[in-house]
Design a protein around this motif. Structure first.
Motif, PDB file in Angstrom:
ATOM      1  N   ASN B  31      -4.170  -3.883  -3.558  1.00 51.78           N
ATOM      2  CA  ASN B  31      -3.691  -3.513  -5.044  1.00 51.78           C
ATOM      3  C   ASN B  31      -2.457  -2.284  -4.451  1.00 51.78           C
ATOM      4  O   ASN B  31      -2.830  -1.504  -3.756  1.00 51.78           O
ATOM      5  CB  ASN B  31      -4.721  -3.057  -5.404  1.00 51.78           C
ATOM      6  N   GLN B  33       0.664  -0.081  -6.712  1.00 49.65           N
ATOM      7  CA  GLN B  33       1.367  -0.056  -7.980  1.00 49.65           C
ATOM      8  C   GLN B  33       1.962   1.335  -7.802  1.00 49.65           C
ATOM      9  O   GLN B  33       2.133   2.086  -6.942  1.00 49.65           O
ATOM     10  CB  GLN B  33       0.415   0.024  -9.443  1.00 49.65           C
ATOM     11  N   PHE B  35       4.180   4.205 -10.225  1.00 49.45           N
ATOM     12  CA  PHE B  35       3.865   5.054 -11.315  1.00 49.45           C
ATOM     13  C   PHE B  35       5.398   6.165 -11.592  1.00 49.45           C
ATOM     14  O   PHE B  35       5.776   6.340 -10.477  1.00 49.45           O
ATOM     15  CB  PHE B  35       2.599   5.858 -11.529  1.00 49.45           C
ATOM     16  N   GLN B  37       5.475   9.981 -13.395  1.00 48.79           N
ATOM     17  CA  GLN B  37       5.749  10.716 -14.410  1.00 48.79           C
ATOM     18  C   GLN B  37       6.098  11.398 -14.404  1.00 48.79           C
ATOM     19  O   GLN B  37       7.580  12.096 -13.623  1.00 48.79           O
ATOM     20  CB  GLN B  37       4.328  11.650 -13.764  1.00 48.79           C
ATOM     21  N   GLY B  41       4.122  16.022 -17.766  1.00 50.12           N
ATOM     22  CA  GLY B  41       2.976  14.592 -17.085  1.00 50.12           C
ATOM     23  C   GLY B  41       3.016  13.733 -17.464  1.00 50.12           C
ATOM     24  O   GLY B  41       1.498  13.058 -16.842  1.00 50.12           O
ATOM     25  N   GLN B  42       3.525  12.834 -18.487  1.00 45.92           N
ATOM     26  CA  GLN B  42       2.532  11.398 -18.887  1.00 45.92           C
ATOM     27  C   GLN B  42       2.865   9.945 -17.788  1.00 45.92           C
ATOM     28  O   GLN B  42       3.706  10.184 -16.903  1.00 45.92           O
ATOM     29  CB  GLN B  42       3.135  10.910 -20.116  1.00 45.92           C
ATOM     30  N   LEU B  43       1.868   9.458 -17.132  1.00 43.53           N
ATOM     31  CA  LEU B  43       1.899   8.781 -16.067  1.00 43.53           C
ATOM     32  C   LEU B  43       1.969   7.437 -16.788  1.00 43.53           C
ATOM     33  O   LEU B  43       1.427   6.796 -17.357  1.00 43.53           O
ATOM     34  CB  LEU B  43       0.743   8.550 -15.292  1.00 43.53           C
ATOM     35  N   ASN B  45       2.805   3.461 -15.679  1.00 44.74           N
ATOM     36  CA  ASN B  45       2.742   2.257 -14.555  1.00 44.74           C
ATOM     37  C   ASN B  45       3.883   1.324 -14.488  1.00 44.74           C
ATOM     38  O   ASN B  45       4.009   1.016 -16.261  1.00 44.74           O
ATOM     39  CB  ASN B  45       1.747   1.091 -14.966  1.00 44.74           C
ATOM     40  N   TYR B  48       2.852  -3.364 -10.024  1.00 42.92           N
ATOM     41  CA  TYR B  48       1.644  -3.671  -9.955  1.00 42.92           C
ATOM     42  C   TYR B  48       2.348  -5.032  -8.952  1.00 42.92           C
ATOM     43  O   TYR B  48       2.889  -6.273  -9.306  1.00 42.92           O
ATOM     44  CB  TYR B  48       0.902  -4.056 -10.761  1.00 42.92           C
ATOM     45  N   PHE B  86       5.479   8.203  -7.735  1.00 42.33           N
ATOM     46  CA  PHE B  86       4.112   8.149  -7.174  1.00 42.33           C
ATOM     47  C   PHE B  86       3.535   6.604  -6.875  1.00 42.33           C
ATOM     48  O   PHE B  86       4.075   5.441  -7.957  1.00 42.33           O
ATOM     49  CB  PHE B  86       2.998   7.770  -8.122  1.00 42.33           C
ATOM     50  N   GLU B  90      -4.984   0.417  -3.666  1.00 47.81           N
ATOM     51  CA  GLU B  90      -5.892   0.061  -3.164  1.00 47.81           C
ATOM     52  C   GLU B  90      -6.409  -0.857  -1.418  1.00 47.81           C
ATOM     53  O   GLU B  90      -6.091  -1.890  -1.900  1.00 47.81           O
ATOM     54  CB  GLU B  90      -6.930  -0.465  -4.481  1.00 47.81           C
ATOM     55  N   ARG B  98     -10.372   2.540  -7.330  1.00 49.82           N
ATOM     56  CA  ARG B  98      -9.889   3.139  -6.987  1.00 49.82           C
ATOM     57  C   ARG B  98      -8.658   3.145  -6.187  1.00 49.82           C
ATOM     58  O   ARG B  98      -8.740   2.713  -5.435  1.00 49.82           O
ATOM     59  CB  ARG B  98     -10.618   4.350  -6.217  1.00 49.82           C
ATOM     60  N   LEU B  99      -7.503   4.058  -6.764  1.00 50.64           N
ATOM     61  CA  LEU B  99      -6.605   4.241  -6.256  1.00 50.64           C
ATOM     62  C   LEU B  99      -6.506   5.274  -5.372  1.00 50.64           C
ATOM     63  O   LEU B  99      -6.740   6.348  -6.461  1.00 50.64           O
ATOM     64  CB  LEU B  99      -5.177   4.011  -7.713  1.00 50.64           C
ATOM     65  N   PHE B 101      -3.606   7.689  -4.331  1.00 48.47           N
ATOM     66  CA  PHE B 101      -2.158   8.460  -4.723  1.00 48.47           C
ATOM     67  C   PHE B 101      -1.154   9.010  -3.703  1.00 48.47           C
ATOM     68  O   PHE B 101      -2.265   9.718  -2.383  1.00 48.47           O
ATOM     69  CB  PHE B 101      -2.284   8.803  -5.535  1.00 48.47           C
ATOM     70  N   GLY B 102      -0.017   8.531  -3.170  1.00 49.84           N
ATOM     71  CA  GLY B 102       0.610   9.379  -2.176  1.00 49.84           C
ATOM     72  C   GLY B 102       0.802  10.869  -3.139  1.00 49.84           C
ATOM     73  O   GLY B 102       0.657  11.162  -3.981  1.00 49.84           O
TER      74      GLY B 102
END
Lengths: 116, 111
Positions: B31, B33, B35, B37, B41-43, B45, B48, B86, B90, B98-99, B101-102
């Motif tokens: 997985n 993905q 993202f 932001q 602050g809204q993330l 997607n 995938y 970001f 997974e 869980r993902l 994140f970098g």
């Protein structure tokens, strides 16, 4: 609801107090996640729910942190005896199925927690 | 655990320019993905993409799973593209829990 809803959006609390953060996922989403984002950082995984059970709670940083989910819907993240290092944005996310199946994950706008 | 490294950490562009963001990861994944932001602050997607190439308007992404990297391309950038991008992955051994994140790439697009 139309999106993932979190409350409160902002919370300022005194060190040592307990706080509860609420997440209302998208209707029908079985998977729910809590993440934490400190200022200028990436996201840190906290806990994952599938239905009402939490198969992975390994990201909770200490025993002061706990979370529950009821009715396969609303989740509450509780932080007891808050410390200044708990200050962060707490993000909730949900997806129709667990992430490994490639379902899109939707994030809420977060709860900004400041511990003074 | 799996390591995720994103580069560059910061990027400043003039409107209309193109850019490439990179994500390296340290283990096999099932997985991946991307993202965005936004400054509030809204993330959101974006893709995938555990392997292969996808395109959505001015954005496209390519993941070369065997070499453990992914690229996000932004063409004809606009000021609304500003924010943090970001990459999240997974590991194959986990199952949807869980993902990771970098640290993200902070993009600023100037008018």
């Amino acid at each position: 609801g139309a999106g993932v809803s979190q409350s409160p959006s902002n919370k300022v609390t005194e060190k040592g107090k307990d706080v509860e953060l609420r997440c209302d996922p998208i209707s029908g989403h079985t998977a729910l996640y809590w993440y934490r984002q400190s200022l200028g950082q990436g996201l840190e995984f906290l806990i994952y729910f599938q239905g009402n059970s939490a198969p992975d709670k390994s990201g909770l940083p200490s025993d002061r942190f706990s979370a529950e989910r009821t009715g396969g819907s609303v989740s509450t993240l509780t932080i007891q005896r808050t410390q200044q290092e708990d200050s962060a944005v707490y993000l909730c996310a949900s997806s129709f199925m667990p992430q490994g199946s490639g379902n899109t994950i939707y994030f809420g706008e977060g709860s900004w927690l400041t511990v003074v | 655990g799996i390591q995720v490294e994103q580069s560059p950490p910061d990027l400043i562009l003039q409107e209309g320019a193109n850019s490439t963001l990179r994500c390296n990861f340290s283990d096999s994944v099932n997985n991946l993905q991307w993202f965005h932001q936004n400054p509030w602050g809204q993330l959101i997607n974006l893709f995938y993409i555990p392997s292969g190439t996808k395109q959505n308007g001015r954005l496209s992404a390519t993941t070369v799973a065997t070499e453990r990297y992914s690229l996000l391309y932004i063409s004809s950038s606009q000021t609304t593209d500003s924010g943090v991008y970001f990459c999240a992955v997974e590991r194959k051994e986990t199952s949807g829990s869980r993902l990771t994140f970098g640290e993200g790439t902070q993009l600023t697009v100037n008018p």
